[in-house]
Scaffold this active site. Sequence first.
Site, PDB file in Angstrom:
ATOM      1  N   HIS A   1       5.332  54.839  67.860  1.00 20.35           N
ATOM      2  CA  HIS A   1       6.264  54.180  66.941  1.00 20.35           C
ATOM      3  C   HIS A   1       7.170  53.229  67.723  1.00 20.35           C
ATOM      4  O   HIS A   1       7.568  53.525  68.851  1.00 20.35           O
ATOM      5  CB  HIS A   1       7.116  55.211  66.197  1.00 20.35           C
ATOM      6  CG  HIS A   1       6.304  56.261  65.496  1.00 20.35           C
ATOM      7  ND1 HIS A   1       5.617  56.026  64.318  1.00 20.35           N
ATOM      8  CD2 HIS A   1       6.053  57.559  65.818  1.00 20.35           C
ATOM      9  CE1 HIS A   1       4.991  57.128  63.948  1.00 20.35           C
ATOM     10  NE2 HIS A   1       5.237  58.069  64.844  1.00 20.35           N
TER      11      HIS A   1
ATOM     12  N   HIS B   1      19.832  43.564  82.677  1.00 20.59           N
ATOM     13  CA  HIS B   1      20.999  42.685  82.499  1.00 20.59           C
ATOM     14  C   HIS B   1      20.711  41.332  83.143  1.00 20.59           C
ATOM     15  O   HIS B   1      20.450  41.244  84.330  1.00 20.59           O
ATOM     16  CB  HIS B   1      22.234  43.320  83.143  1.00 20.59           C
ATOM     17  CG  HIS B   1      23.524  42.852  82.565  1.00 20.59           C
ATOM     18  ND1 HIS B   1      23.867  41.518  82.452  1.00 20.59           N
ATOM     19  CD2 HIS B   1      24.582  43.544  82.058  1.00 20.59           C
ATOM     20  CE1 HIS B   1      25.064  41.417  81.903  1.00 20.59           C
ATOM     21  NE2 HIS B   1      25.511  42.622  81.646  1.00 20.59           N
TER      22      HIS B   1
ATOM     23  N   ASN C   1      21.205  43.238  59.567  1.00 22.90           N
ATOM     24  CA  ASN C   1      21.462  43.505  60.984  1.00 22.90           C
ATOM     25  C   ASN C   1      22.723  44.357  61.096  1.00 22.90           C
ATOM     26  O   ASN C   1      23.835  43.858  60.950  1.00 22.90           O
ATOM     27  CB  ASN C   1      21.624  42.182  61.738  1.00 22.90           C
ATOM     28  CG  ASN C   1      21.862  42.380  63.229  1.00 22.90           C
ATOM     29  OD1 ASN C   1      22.097  43.490  63.707  1.00 22.90           O
ATOM     30  ND2 ASN C   1      21.813  41.289  63.986  1.00 22.90           N
TER      31      ASN C   1
ATOM     32  N   HIS D   1      15.406  44.142  55.835  1.00 30.73           N
ATOM     33  CA  HIS D   1      15.403  43.819  54.411  1.00 30.73           C
ATOM     34  C   HIS D   1      16.415  44.660  53.639  1.00 30.73           C
ATOM     35  O   HIS D   1      17.153  44.147  52.797  1.00 30.73           O
ATOM     36  CB  HIS D   1      13.996  44.031  53.845  1.00 30.73           C
ATOM     37  CG  HIS D   1      13.854  43.691  52.393  1.00 30.73           C
ATOM     38  ND1 HIS D   1      14.131  44.592  51.381  1.00 30.73           N
ATOM     39  CD2 HIS D   1      13.488  42.528  51.783  1.00 30.73           C
ATOM     40  CE1 HIS D   1      13.925  44.018  50.214  1.00 30.73           C
ATOM     41  NE2 HIS D   1      13.528  42.757  50.425  1.00 30.73           N
TER      42      HIS D   1
ATOM     43  N   CYS E   1      24.542  44.063  70.527  1.00 29.26           N
ATOM     44  CA  CYS E   1      23.683  44.891  69.686  1.00 29.26           C
ATOM     45  C   CYS E   1      22.861  45.917  70.460  1.00 29.26           C
ATOM     46  O   CYS E   1      22.272  46.809  69.855  1.00 29.26           O
ATOM     47  CB  CYS E   1      22.756  43.990  68.870  1.00 29.26           C
ATOM     48  SG  CYS E   1      23.624  42.858  67.767  1.00 29.26           S
TER      49      CYS E   1
ATOM     50  N   HIS F   1      15.023  46.328  67.477  1.00 29.57           N
ATOM     51  CA  HIS F   1      16.309  45.956  66.892  1.00 29.57           C
ATOM     52  C   HIS F   1      16.127  44.901  65.804  1.00 29.57           C
ATOM     53  O   HIS F   1      15.544  43.836  66.033  1.00 29.57           O
ATOM     54  CB  HIS F   1      17.241  45.429  67.983  1.00 29.57           C
ATOM     55  CG  HIS F   1      18.451  44.731  67.453  1.00 29.57           C
ATOM     56  ND1 HIS F   1      19.297  45.295  66.519  1.00 29.57           N
ATOM     57  CD2 HIS F   1      18.961  43.493  67.719  1.00 29.57           C
ATOM     58  CE1 HIS F   1      20.270  44.448  66.237  1.00 29.57           C
ATOM     59  NE2 HIS F   1      20.087  43.351  66.947  1.00 29.57           N
TER      60      HIS F   1
END
Length: 484
Positions: free
Chosen positions: A379, A293, A416, A412, A214, A383
């Site tokens: 802002h 990573h 995802n 909502h 993702c 994710h």
Amino acid sequence: MDDESVQIRIRNYVISHFSKLLLLVPSMAVLVTNVSRLSLNQLCLNLQLQYNFAGFIFLIAVAVFGSTLFFMYRPRSVYLLDYSCYLPPSNLQVSRQRFMNNSKLVDNFNESSLEFQRKILNRSGLGEETYLPESILCIPPRPTMAAAREEAEQVMFGALDNLFESTKISLREIGVLVVNCSLFNPTPSLSAMIVNKYKLRENIKSFNLGGMGCSAGVIAVDLANDMLQIHRNTFALVVSTENITQNWYFGNKKAMLIPNCLFRLGGSAVLLSNRSRDRKRSKYKLVHTVRTHKGSDEKAFKCVYQEQDEALQTGVSLSKDLMAIAGEALKTNITTLGPLVLPISEQVLFFATFVGNRFFNAKKKKKPYIPDFKLAFDHFCIHAGGRAVIDELEKSLKLLPKHVESSRMTLHRFGNTSSSSIWYELAYTEAKGRMMKGNRVWQIAFGSGFKCNSAVWVALRDVEPSVNNPWEHCIHRYPVKVEP
């Protein structure tokens, strides 16, 4: 006149002018000395002038060469002209009840699995209007290669059509193409599908990123940024998506059922430029990208893991250690990002706490100081991986509800959507009219491997919603109260 007479006359002349000749010799000596000294001084002056001139020319050459190298190799500014998030048609909306009804019609799921999915779905933070591909909604589902290609084309081409409509660019000017999709990597590749569809130029630098989870949307932006540092005066196209059709889990292992309840249909397309003349019409400028990573750690490597269960059903298993590992990856990421974005006061406090714990309070260590990132960013696009992810970052970074509003509402409304979720969140902020000139945005995403990646943008103007913003028909209803 004979020779003897001539000699006599010369002798008499010399004798009569001897005194004058005696005076002439010193004068000639002084003259010769002065002339010699003048010639030597002139020679030195000439040599000095030549030396100075050569040095001057050398300095000019060094300055020109240095300036050329600076302008050739200095980091090029990368601008975000516009982006687009795919909005699926209404017939693909899936309410919770429809989701459960369809699951009951699949023979693979036992009663325990159905009840588990119901509980996860109710706690997930997903609403009643998320989307699934037609291949999963139909009964029975058809997870075929053809259906997966249809889903990929629907999402990618839908987002790209909107993007090209809003930017009006010549497609032949696109020099770099980066596509990321973690679980679906056909041959020809997804990037080749885009080149074929839009007839992009033959020498385009195309990349297809797979299996990166993702957070691959930030990775794709980072790669495009690197390419724009090399190739002059061009556009880079970044397409982020995920494919559900062939990656729906039809088994009963609970750790592998969670993705079914969270992942939904979606994708984004982003247009970047390194041309200085595009600054005026761009929305944002890329400021930083930071990649972390943790794959060298075995637990981190396997916390999001694609595998087969005992019945040979393929799915993605989520470890119970996922949130703890995500927290460690986040700490590493912000340790690198912090000095780049935080004010000096926050950096001093962080460093002082670190030194104090390390050298002065070895027996009784204080909690590490968490910098106030609200001082660095206006802002936050976290994710929308799940409710737990958003809750954890809100707590860890000491954010306010307004800072995670875009993430909660994206989860909502759209669920995802994997690597594209951070763009739906940015679109939410724009649709609310909150993006002002000079505002800084932090996009942060987590992915398998395990990775935590960040991108920082600054708004170049008061940003209006893009054409066909995915929130334009429903933004008046948000924010909504999410059930606990």
